[in-house]
Design an enzyme around this catalytic site. Structure first.
Site, PDB file in Angstrom:
ATOM      1  N   GLY A  38     -10.300  -9.207 -52.450  1.00 17.01           N
ATOM      2  CA  GLY A  38      -9.905  -8.081 -51.608  1.00 17.01           C
ATOM      3  C   GLY A  38      -8.578  -8.357 -50.930  1.00 17.01           C
ATOM      4  CG  LEU A  39      -6.136  -4.903 -50.226  1.00 14.45           C
ATOM      5  CD1 LEU A  39      -6.174  -3.519 -49.558  1.00 14.45           C
ATOM      6  CD2 LEU A  39      -4.795  -5.116 -50.935  1.00 14.45           C
ATOM      7  CB  SER A  40      -3.959  -9.798 -46.574  1.00 19.27           C
ATOM      8  OG  SER A  40      -3.810 -10.499 -45.364  1.00 19.27           O
ATOM      9  N   GLY A  41      -6.878  -9.117 -44.910  1.00 21.68           N
ATOM     10  CA  GLY A  41      -7.477  -8.321 -43.837  1.00 21.68           C
ATOM     11  C   GLY A  41      -8.732  -7.574 -44.242  1.00 21.68           C
ATOM     12  CB  SER A  42     -10.366  -6.908 -47.467  1.00 20.31           C
ATOM     13  OG  SER A  42     -10.435  -8.183 -48.083  1.00 20.31           O
ATOM     14  N   GLY A  43     -11.551  -8.887 -44.920  1.00 23.47           N
ATOM     15  CA  GLY A  43     -12.742  -9.544 -44.367  1.00 23.47           C
ATOM     16  C   GLY A  43     -13.267 -10.719 -45.177  1.00 23.47           C
ATOM     17  CB  SER A  45     -11.642 -15.421 -43.554  1.00 29.04           C
ATOM     18  OG  SER A  45     -11.710 -16.715 -43.064  1.00 29.04           O
ATOM     19  CB  SER A 112      -8.446 -13.463 -56.779  1.00 27.09           C
ATOM     20  OG  SER A 112      -9.543 -12.941 -56.060  1.00 27.09           O
TER      21      SER A 112
END
Lengths: 204, 204
Positions: A38-43, A45, A112
Site C-alpha cells: 500500500g501507499l506511504s501512509g496507508s497504515g 507499519s 512494493s
C-alpha cells in the site's frame, strides 16, 4: 588418524530432515507470508504491529519485516533506482520465503508498488504460502495523514519518484485480503486478517 | 471521506511491539545463531541436520541455512569472486540476525573461510547471539572423505580457488565451540553443542 576416524558414519549417517509439517506441529499453526502492500501512509507499519501483537497474543509465532530491519541491514547496499527497488523486493521476498519455511507467520510491510515484483515474491513460494494484503486507501487520504511529512516534500519536488505522486502504484488486482484502512481501525483490520487465516485453516 | 475517516487513530494508536523476551517466552528458549565453519567435507551438512533433529526433538525452534536454500535463491545473483563470496556471507549473516531476532536457533552451514567475513557476521548481532562452531578437521581427512568428489577436481585443477587446496581457510582463533569432527560421530558433536547451549542458559 585418517583410517581410524569414523568417516563413513559422517558420510552415510542420514538424518531425517525436520519437515514443514514437523514445524507446523511444534508451533500449532502453518507458516505463511502476509505481504502487506500500500501507499506511504496507508497504515502498513501500524497494521503490521497490530497483527503481530494480536497473533502473538494467540500464541502464533510471528515476525515483521519492515524498513527498520531491512533497509539499513540486508539491503543497505541498495538505493532507490528502479533496479535497486526491484532487488530490494526480491531479497525481501526470499527472506520471507525462508521464514515461512521455518514455520513463522511473516508480515512484510513495504510499499512494493510494482505488480511484477510482488508476483515474483509470490511465485517463489508454495501455493498458499503467500497472501497478498492490499491496504486499500486513496492517495488523498494518505496525503492528509502524511505522518512523516513525505507527501509535502514530494509535492514540493524535494523527493522525486514518490509513489502515488510522481511514481506509480500498481494496485493488486486480486489480493487475498483487501483492507479499507481509511475506514477501519487497525484493530478491525487485524481482526479481519486473523479471520481469514482461521477460515483458511492456517491457525490449526 | 477524508474528514470522517478515523485517521488520527491510525497514526497515534501505538502497539506494544512484540519483544525478544516475548518471543523467547513463547518458544521456551532464546534465539541464537550457531555459525558452523569448516572445510568442504568437514561435516557441516551432516552436523547441521543432526543438530536440527536433536534440538527439534527437545521442542527447540530451529532453522538451517545452507547452500540448498541460499545459493539458488537469495544469493542466486552471486558468483565465486572474492567480492561475491564476501557478499554471500554478508547476506547470510543478515538473514541469521533476523531469524535470531525472531527467536529461532539458526544453524548456518557454510565454509565461510575468511575470518573477517565471520567477524562481520558476529559484529551485527547482539553479544551472545552469535556462536562460532568450528568443525575442526584437517584437509587430509576431508580429502579422504571427498563425498562429492570436489577435492579430486580441485587437485586436477578443474576447480580453482578451492578452500584448503588452492584457497585459504582461516581457522577461527577463539570459537565458542570446537568440534573434532574427524574423531567424533555427528551424534556426539550435536550433543556437545547442546551441552554448551544448556550450560550457557540458551535453552531456558
Amino acid at each position: 588418524m585418517r583410517s581410524e576416524a569414523p568417516k563413513s558414519k559422517n558420510i552415510t549417517w542420514h538424518f531425517g530432515k525436520v519437515t514443514r509439517d514437523d514445524r507446523a506441529k511444534m508451533k500449532g499453526h502453518k507458516g505463511v507470508t502476509l505481504w502487506l502492500t500500500g501507499l506511504s501512509g496507508s497504515g502498513k507499519s501500524t497494521i503490521s504491529r497490530a497483527l503481530e501483537e494480536a497473533l502473538s497474543g494467540r500464541g502464533v509465532h510471528t515476525y515483521v519485516l519492515d524498513g527498520d530491519n531491512i533497509r539499513h541491514h540486508l539491503n543497505r547496499d541498495l538505493g532507490f533506482t528502479p533496479a535497486d527497488r526491484t532487488e530490494n523486493i526480491r531479497r525481501i521476498g526470499e527472506v520471507a520465503r525462508l521464514m515461512t519455511d521455518a514455520g513463522l507467520v511473516v508480515i512484510t510491510a513495504f510499499i512494493s508498488p510494482y505488480r511484477a515484483d510482488r508476483e515474483r515474491a509470490r511465485s517463489i513460494q508454495k501455493p498458499g504460502d503467500f497472501l497478498e494484503v492490499h491496504l486499500d486507501v486513496d492517495v488523498a487520504t494518505c496525503e492528509s495523514r502524511d505522518p512523516k511529512g513525505l507527501y509535502a516534500r514530494a509535492r514540493s519536488g524535494e523527493i522525486q519518484n514518490f509513489t502515488g505522486i510522481s511514481a506509480p502504484y500498481e494496485a493488486p488486482e486480486a489480493p487475498e485480503i483487501r483492507l479499507s484502512t481509511g475506514e477501519m481501525t487497525p484493530e478491525v483490520c487485524a481482526e479481519q486478517v486473523i479471520a481469514y487465516l482461521e477460515a483458511e485453516g492456517y491457525l490449526g
